[in-house]
Design an enzyme around this catalytic site. Structure first.
Site, short mmCIF file in Angstrom:
data_model
loop_
_atom_site.label_atom_id
_atom_site.label_comp_id
_atom_site.label_asym_id
_atom_site.label_seq_id
_atom_site.Cartn_x
_atom_site.Cartn_y
_atom_site.Cartn_z
N THR A 1 -39.85 -15.77 -5.21
CA THR A 1 -40.67 -16.98 -5.19
C THR A 1 -42.11 -16.65 -5.56
O THR A 1 -42.57 -15.52 -5.31
CB THR A 1 -40.62 -17.61 -3.78
OG1 THR A 1 -41.67 -18.56 -3.66
CG2 THR A 1 -40.80 -16.58 -2.67
N TYR B 1 -42.22 -16.36 5.97
CA TYR B 1 -41.25 -16.55 4.88
C TYR B 1 -41.65 -15.73 3.66
O TYR B 1 -40.87 -14.92 3.15
CB TYR B 1 -41.15 -18.04 4.51
CG TYR B 1 -40.52 -18.28 3.14
CD1 TYR B 1 -39.18 -18.00 2.90
CD2 TYR B 1 -41.29 -18.78 2.07
CE1 TYR B 1 -38.61 -18.21 1.64
CE2 TYR B 1 -40.73 -18.99 0.82
CZ TYR B 1 -39.39 -18.70 0.60
OH TYR B 1 -38.84 -18.90 -0.63
P1 NAD Z 1 -31.69 -23.28 0.75
O1 NAD Z 1 -32.27 -23.09 2.10
O2 NAD Z 1 -31.40 -24.65 0.25
O3 NAD Z 1 -30.31 -22.45 0.65
C1 NAD Z 1 -30.15 -21.19 1.20
C2 NAD Z 1 -28.65 -20.92 1.27
O4 NAD Z 1 -28.47 -19.59 1.78
C3 NAD Z 1 -27.89 -21.86 2.21
O5 NAD Z 1 -26.69 -22.28 1.60
C4 NAD Z 1 -27.61 -21.00 3.42
O6 NAD Z 1 -26.41 -21.37 4.10
C5 NAD Z 1 -27.49 -19.62 2.81
N1 NAD Z 1 -27.77 -18.54 3.75
C6 NAD Z 1 -28.79 -18.46 4.64
N2 NAD Z 1 -28.71 -17.31 5.33
C7 NAD Z 1 -27.63 -16.63 4.85
C8 NAD Z 1 -27.04 -15.39 5.15
N3 NAD Z 1 -27.54 -14.59 6.10
N4 NAD Z 1 -25.95 -15.00 4.46
C9 NAD Z 1 -25.41 -15.82 3.52
N5 NAD Z 1 -25.93 -17.01 3.20
C10 NAD Z 1 -27.02 -17.42 3.85
O7 NAD Z 1 -32.67 -22.51 -0.22
P2 NAD Z 1 -33.04 -22.79 -1.75
O8 NAD Z 1 -34.20 -23.70 -1.80
O9 NAD Z 1 -31.82 -23.09 -2.50
O10 NAD Z 1 -33.57 -21.35 -2.14
C11 NAD Z 1 -32.69 -20.36 -2.66
C12 NAD Z 1 -33.50 -19.13 -3.01
O11 NAD Z 1 -34.53 -19.46 -3.94
C13 NAD Z 1 -34.20 -18.51 -1.81
O12 NAD Z 1 -34.09 -17.11 -1.92
C14 NAD Z 1 -35.64 -18.95 -1.95
O13 NAD Z 1 -36.50 -17.98 -1.39
C15 NAD Z 1 -35.79 -19.02 -3.45
N6 NAD Z 1 -36.79 -19.98 -3.98
C16 NAD Z 1 -36.77 -21.28 -3.58
C17 NAD Z 1 -37.68 -22.18 -4.16
C18 NAD Z 1 -37.66 -23.65 -3.79
O14 NAD Z 1 -38.54 -24.41 -4.23
N7 NAD Z 1 -36.71 -24.13 -3.02
C19 NAD Z 1 -38.59 -21.74 -5.10
C20 NAD Z 1 -38.58 -20.40 -5.48
C21 NAD Z 1 -37.65 -19.55 -4.91
#
Ligand code: NAD
Ligand code: TYD
Length: 378
Positions: free
Chosen positions: A140, A165
């Site tokens: 991120t 985070y």
């Molecule tokens: P989200 O919270 O919607 O989804 C996370 C998923 O990971 C969920 O399905 C959850 O059940 C699963 N999860 C959590 N802990 C787990 C574990 N221990 N083992 C297996 N699965 C597990 O998150 P998102 O917004 O889809 O983000 C996904 C990735 O992208 C993350 O790594 C986040 O840091 C990164 N990211 C997000 C954004 C954003 O704007 N949402 C931007 C840049 C990067």
């Protein structure tokens, strides 16, 4: 037939990525590993997991046995690690879970891939790797910390995270880089700005606003609302990951963002205006409003959907002021550019939520209500 392991594939971005990849690579196989925390939803990927090309495994990326079994049963060529605790406000409440999943979980996954992907040892002592494998870490822009009113994050910007985070994501990035340097593991990392689009859990700003408007609730704006985020439609992020996974140089970091900076208060105003316009234009969408007040002629009123819903609330602790990505590396090296302008993306997103209230209902279960009341009051 190539097999992808997609962790966190039942979440927002992972779910969108699974859909994108299954369409784009009709011969590929997919294994989804997801712990189904509050943020994971099997309904998001019901169509995909019904396909014989996709196997769903419920489990934790930090569980060595499960990770090992997946690699034993499937010839995994690519790991794309989305699995994470992803919400800053929750990390302020419970930092330890973030370290557990985002740091130790990533390390467990790295170790498992290393074990199954190394085929020997070279004369120089470094491991030799199976051909064509890649571990891709979804990171991120928040790892870079915060910007003043000028400038952009480049891949060379020093990491300076401020929330538990972003600190946990920065630590994971460092581990991934360490595996590349120590073992010459073929890895890559993308650092993307704020995503928005379908299947976004309504604890994050845009889906929370949409959900609150439909319920007729106040719209909580942290602090003065002047914080800036750089918004990217989720499908454009998926396209970038696909490009880096297949064509990005191993060991490299690529920033992903579409130069779409907006102050939070602008996002709030645009979302209010977008919903108002859509419900005014379409009586079927008016039925979706959960606050149903009737006008004298019996029609559902919409005149309360205005900026009067905005409520300024206490600021987030350690709230980063501005994020903005310089995407010139991924554009120059891989030709990535975003396809979806913000006006189109936010319209598509609002329409998706208006038409998928069954999905929203299924994810805002009892625990979401408890979370909401804890954060914002009843
Ligand atoms: P989200 O919270 O919607 O989804 C996370 C998923 O990971 C969920 O399905 C959850 O059940 C699963 N999860 C959590 N802990 C787990 C574990 N221990 N083992 C297996 N699965 C597990 O998150 P998102 O917004 O889809 O983000 C996904 C990735 O992208 C993350 O790594 C986040 O840091 C990164 N990211 C997000 C954004 C954003 O704007 N949402 C931007 C840049 C990067
Ligand atoms: P969020 O969607 O949580 O993403 P991130 O913190 O990872 O950028 O928040 C986006 C911005 O919106 C951030 O500056 C915090 C702000 N915000 C609010 O003003 N009110 C809210 O209820 C939420 C959830 C976020």
């Amino acid at each position: 037939m190539e097999t992808y392991l997609i962790t966190g594939g039942a979440g927002f971005i992972g779910g969108n990525f699974l859909k994108y990849m299954m369409q784009r690579y009709p011969d590929a196989r997919f294994v989804v590993l997801d712990a189904l925390t509050y943020a994971g939803n099997l309904g998001t990927i019901a169509e995909e997991t019904a396909s014989p090309r996709c196997t769903f495994v419920k489990g934790d990326i930090g569980d060595r046995d499960i990770c090992r079994q997946i690699f034993e049963r499937h010839d995994i060529r690519y790991v794309v690690n989305f699995a994470a605790e992803s919400h800053v406000d929750r990390s302020i409440e419970n930092p330890q879970l973030f370290l557990q999943t985002n740091v130790l979980g990533t390390q467990t996954l790295l170790d498992t891939a290393r074990q199954f992907w190394t085929v020997g040892k070279g004369a120089d002592g470094y491991p030799e790797w199976k051909q064509g494998v890649r571990f891709h870490q979804i990171s991120t822009d928040e790892v870079y910390g915060t910007l003043g009113s000028e400038g952009y994050f480049t891949e060379d910007t020093p990491l300076c995270p401020h929330s538990p985070y972003s600190a946990s994501k920065a630590a994971a990035d460092m581990l991934v880089k360490a595996y590349a340097d120590t073992y010459r593991m073929p890895v890559s990392i993308t650092r993307c700005s704020n995503n928005y689009g379908p299947y976004h859990f309504p604890e994050k700003l845009i889906p929370l606003l949409i959900n609150n408007i439909l319920e007729g609730r106040p719209l909580p704006v942290y602090g003065d609302g002047q914080h800036v985020r750089d918004w990217l439609y989720v499908e454009d992020h998926c396209k970038a990951i696909d490009m880096v996974l297949h064509h990005g140089r191993p060991g490299e970091v690529y920033n992903v963002g579409g130069h779409n900076e907006k102050k939070n208060i602008e996002i709030v105003r645009l979302t209010i205006a977008g919903i108002r316009q859509m419900v005014d234009a379409n009586p079927a969408y008016r039925q979706v409003l959960r606050k149903k007040e009737l006008a004298a002629d019996g029609s559902i009123r919409t005149d309360w959907i205005d900026e009067g819903l905005i409520t300024y609330v206490k600021d987030r602790l350690g709230h980063d002021r501005r994020y903005a990505i310089d995407p010139s590396k991924i554009t120059a090296e891989l030709g990535w550019v975003p396809d979806t302008p913000f006006e189109e993306g936010i319209r598509k997103t609002i329409v998706w939520y208006l038409e998928h209230q069954d999905w929203v209902e299924s994810v805002i279960s009892g625990s979401y209500r408890q979370y909401y009341e804890h954060m914002y009051g009843a």
